[in-house]
Design an enzyme around this catalytic site. Sequence first.
Site, PDB file in Angstrom:
ATOM      1  N   TYR A  91     -14.976   6.027  -4.707  1.00 47.21           N
ATOM      2  CA  TYR A  91     -15.358   7.122  -3.830  1.00 47.21           C
ATOM      3  C   TYR A  91     -16.210   8.185  -4.514  1.00 47.21           C
ATOM      4  O   TYR A  91     -17.067   8.776  -3.884  1.00 47.21           O
ATOM      5  CB  TYR A  91     -14.109   7.835  -3.297  1.00 47.21           C
ATOM      6  CG  TYR A  91     -13.263   7.060  -2.334  1.00 47.21           C
ATOM      7  CD1 TYR A  91     -13.410   7.233  -0.956  1.00 47.21           C
ATOM      8  CD2 TYR A  91     -12.285   6.181  -2.776  1.00 47.21           C
ATOM      9  CE1 TYR A  91     -12.609   6.543  -0.049  1.00 47.21           C
ATOM     10  CE2 TYR A  91     -11.484   5.484  -1.884  1.00 47.21           C
ATOM     11  CZ  TYR A  91     -11.645   5.661  -0.524  1.00 47.21           C
ATOM     12  OH  TYR A  91     -10.853   4.970   0.366  1.00 47.21           O
ATOM     13  N   HIS A 116       0.852  -1.183   0.000  1.00 49.72           N
ATOM     14  CA  HIS A 116       0.000   0.000   0.000  1.00 49.72           C
ATOM     15  C   HIS A 116       0.894   1.241   0.000  1.00 49.72           C
ATOM     16  O   HIS A 116       1.062   1.913   1.023  1.00 49.72           O
ATOM     17  CB  HIS A 116      -0.929  -0.007   1.211  1.00 49.72           C
ATOM     18  CG  HIS A 116      -2.101   0.913   1.088  1.00 49.72           C
ATOM     19  ND1 HIS A 116      -3.408   0.478   1.199  1.00 49.72           N
ATOM     20  CD2 HIS A 116      -2.183   2.245   0.853  1.00 49.72           C
ATOM     21  CE1 HIS A 116      -4.230   1.499   1.060  1.00 49.72           C
ATOM     22  NE2 HIS A 116      -3.498   2.592   0.844  1.00 49.72           N
ATOM     23  N   GLU A 145     -12.744  -0.264  -0.989  1.00 46.16           N
ATOM     24  CA  GLU A 145     -12.693   1.006  -0.252  1.00 46.16           C
ATOM     25  C   GLU A 145     -13.876   1.851  -0.668  1.00 46.16           C
ATOM     26  O   GLU A 145     -14.237   1.897  -1.850  1.00 46.16           O
ATOM     27  CB  GLU A 145     -11.405   1.791  -0.536  1.00 46.16           C
ATOM     28  CG  GLU A 145     -10.161   1.260   0.129  1.00 46.16           C
ATOM     29  CD  GLU A 145      -8.945   2.162  -0.117  1.00 46.16           C
ATOM     30  OE1 GLU A 145      -9.130   3.369  -0.403  1.00 46.16           O
ATOM     31  OE2 GLU A 145      -7.819   1.661  -0.027  1.00 46.16           O
ATOM     32  N   ASN A 186      -2.404  -2.275  -3.640  1.00 42.70           N
ATOM     33  CA  ASN A 186      -3.510  -1.339  -3.524  1.00 42.70           C
ATOM     34  C   ASN A 186      -3.252  -0.146  -4.434  1.00 42.70           C
ATOM     35  O   ASN A 186      -2.207   0.497  -4.353  1.00 42.70           O
ATOM     36  CB  ASN A 186      -3.662  -0.832  -2.090  1.00 42.70           C
ATOM     37  CG  ASN A 186      -4.776   0.187  -1.973  1.00 42.70           C
ATOM     38  OD1 ASN A 186      -5.949  -0.164  -1.940  1.00 42.70           O
ATOM     39  ND2 ASN A 186      -4.426   1.471  -1.934  1.00 42.70           N
ATOM     40  N   GLU A 187      -4.202   0.116  -5.325  1.00 44.93           N
ATOM     41  CA  GLU A 187      -4.174   1.289  -6.191  1.00 44.93           C
ATOM     42  C   GLU A 187      -2.841   1.501  -6.900  1.00 44.93           C
ATOM     43  O   GLU A 187      -2.185   2.545  -6.744  1.00 44.93           O
ATOM     44  CB  GLU A 187      -4.564   2.540  -5.394  1.00 44.93           C
ATOM     45  CG  GLU A 187      -5.967   2.463  -4.835  1.00 44.93           C
ATOM     46  CD  GLU A 187      -6.414   3.710  -4.085  1.00 44.93           C
ATOM     47  OE1 GLU A 187      -7.628   3.867  -3.899  1.00 44.93           O
ATOM     48  OE2 GLU A 187      -5.552   4.526  -3.696  1.00 44.93           O
ATOM     49  N   TRP A 210     -13.865   2.564   4.194  1.00 43.28           N
ATOM     50  CA  TRP A 210     -12.617   3.257   4.511  1.00 43.28           C
ATOM     51  C   TRP A 210     -12.968   4.467   5.368  1.00 43.28           C
ATOM     52  O   TRP A 210     -13.587   5.393   4.893  1.00 43.28           O
ATOM     53  CB  TRP A 210     -11.902   3.724   3.239  1.00 43.28           C
ATOM     54  CG  TRP A 210     -10.553   4.293   3.577  1.00 43.28           C
ATOM     55  CD1 TRP A 210     -10.278   5.575   3.982  1.00 43.28           C
ATOM     56  CD2 TRP A 210      -9.312   3.588   3.601  1.00 43.28           C
ATOM     57  NE1 TRP A 210      -8.951   5.719   4.253  1.00 43.28           N
ATOM     58  CE2 TRP A 210      -8.331   4.513   4.023  1.00 43.28           C
ATOM     59  CE3 TRP A 210      -8.925   2.284   3.317  1.00 43.28           C
ATOM     60  CZ2 TRP A 210      -6.991   4.165   4.156  1.00 43.28           C
ATOM     61  CZ3 TRP A 210      -7.605   1.940   3.438  1.00 43.28           C
ATOM     62  CH2 TRP A 210      -6.649   2.871   3.852  1.00 43.28           C
ATOM     63  N   GLU A 256      -3.509  10.730   6.621  1.00 46.72           N
ATOM     64  CA  GLU A 256      -4.063  10.714   5.270  1.00 46.72           C
ATOM     65  C   GLU A 256      -3.071  11.298   4.255  1.00 46.72           C
ATOM     66  O   GLU A 256      -3.297  12.321   3.627  1.00 46.72           O
ATOM     67  CB  GLU A 256      -5.399  11.466   5.245  1.00 46.72           C
ATOM     68  CG  GLU A 256      -6.143  11.448   3.916  1.00 46.72           C
ATOM     69  CD  GLU A 256      -6.350  10.057   3.328  1.00 46.72           C
ATOM     70  OE1 GLU A 256      -6.344   9.941   2.087  1.00 46.72           O
ATOM     71  OE2 GLU A 256      -6.517   9.094   4.102  1.00 46.72           O
ATOM     72  N   TRP A 257      -1.911  10.626   4.118  1.00 45.46           N
ATOM     73  CA  TRP A 257      -0.927  10.928   3.088  1.00 45.46           C
ATOM     74  C   TRP A 257      -0.590  12.419   3.033  1.00 45.46           C
ATOM     75  O   TRP A 257      -0.175  12.990   4.019  1.00 45.46           O
ATOM     76  CB  TRP A 257      -1.394  10.359   1.743  1.00 45.46           C
ATOM     77  CG  TRP A 257      -1.728   8.900   1.841  1.00 45.46           C
ATOM     78  CD1 TRP A 257      -2.965   8.331   1.718  1.00 45.46           C
ATOM     79  CD2 TRP A 257      -0.836   7.802   2.124  1.00 45.46           C
ATOM     80  NE1 TRP A 257      -2.898   6.969   1.916  1.00 45.46           N
ATOM     81  CE2 TRP A 257      -1.607   6.620   2.166  1.00 45.46           C
ATOM     82  CE3 TRP A 257       0.540   7.716   2.367  1.00 45.46           C
ATOM     83  CZ2 TRP A 257      -1.054   5.369   2.429  1.00 45.46           C
ATOM     84  CZ3 TRP A 257       1.098   6.469   2.624  1.00 45.46           C
ATOM     85  CH2 TRP A 257       0.303   5.317   2.653  1.00 45.46           C
TER      86      TRP A 257
END
Length: 516
Positions: free
Chosen positions: A353, A169, A424, A214-215, A471, A478-479
Amino acid sequence: MGHRLVVVLLLALLVAGAARAAEQAAGEDGIRGGAGADHQEAAGITGGLSRRSFPAGFVFGTAASAYQVEGMALKDGRGPSIWDAFVKTPGEIANNATADVTVDEYHRYKEDVNIMKSMGFDAYRFSISWSRIFPTGTGKVNWKGVAYYNRLINYMLKIGITPYANLYHYDLPEALEVQYGGLLNRKIVEAFADYAEFCFKTFGDRVKNWMTFNEPRVVAALGYDDGNFAPGRCTKCTAGNSATEPYIVAHHLILSHASAVQRYRHKYQHIQKGKIGILLDFVWYEGLTNSTADQAAAQRSRDFHVGWFLHPIIYGEYPKSLQVIVKERLPKFTADEVHMVKGSIDYVGINQYTAYYVRDQQPNATTLPSYSSDWHAAPIYERDGVPIGPRANSDWLYIVPWGLYKAVTYVKEKYGNPTMFLSENGMDDPGNVTIAQGVHDTTRVAYYRSYITKLKEAIDDGANCIGYFAWSLLDNFEWKLGYTSRFGLVYVDFRTLRRYPKMSAYWFRDLVSSKN
């Protein structure tokens, strides 16, 4: 002054009371009953949704990633990842925050798993930190890291939470980035497969659901096209090439995924009886108008987004639009690689999302070649002055439930209705909301109710979707946004790390515990 003081004191008492009510509802035993009015308001408003709304065996869970929740980034033998290096650059992360501690799930995993259980969830989609297992990416094993994941997995199974383990991830070991350029080097394929095989061998007797990446699109695009994510490379960055590097990285990610799947299938799957797949993000793109140009732009956007990875995995080649536009900048698969890549999933996770309108936007003579300009499309967030949906805290996240229905249906129709799950889905509030404000998350409740309703419609219309993961369980790191964004069903006081269930936590408990 006297009246003002009374008002201030009353407000302080109200906030403190709400915080105490929320605190009493959390703890090592999870959700313990009610959180006063919030729980009463959440109860009975599932919108007619219940477990019986979904197929037998449908899985409800939450998702998180190691870097965002574990903490202990520099301790117990863990090596640094590219994100540990990235966050040290001043100005890259909001308030120069780090994930050195974040929400400390490394020590609080029992508390968090208990919360999941008390909410009625079936599963937890977590990620394994590559550099916690192999501090330098390969070679010597960090057995303290192995012991942590054994503790986590064993405790989940002990209380009835099914582990869904994701191997990557965003958090490549920094040592591999320094040693040979990380994901830009073909050596990464074997290194990742070796790491994956160690995890299969070590945890696969208990973990029966695996995801490789992931992604990967986010890894390639944000890390190498615009430089907003680690390792921060792009044409306009200190180093990088937005015209070529995203495609090289994506190619290596696909081969790494397929190589890991090949090892699992050849050596472990028949014994361990597990399944393996990949997690792909998918924004739905809707043509701004019905013009041929805008409709073609919408299809290109889908190709360059989810199709970049899912098309090779299902059909053994990149989408035609990528082949036509990117030309020689797009790497090619050999015949042996096609054989390895094609069909390399037992299921696919879709992270969904939001949705955007798009219009056609052809490059001009001054346009620099890049992954993003290759789309020949521009995202638009309103039509005729009307936003596509209300915006959450994140500037990219608009609340568009019908986009989920269209995204899931598109995967069904375009890619042969593979077994999939919503891996997610969620929305965020600002990081500076108080406990009293944060636990009263009525917008999040409405978000989940509307999106899950659309998922049910897609399933009723034939989509082979077997699960849903919210999620996220907890507010966390958060990044780029650091701690200025809260996606959790549970509010975390980032100073004390205490957990406070939000209204949405009770809403989910009512949803997944209801049999009617």
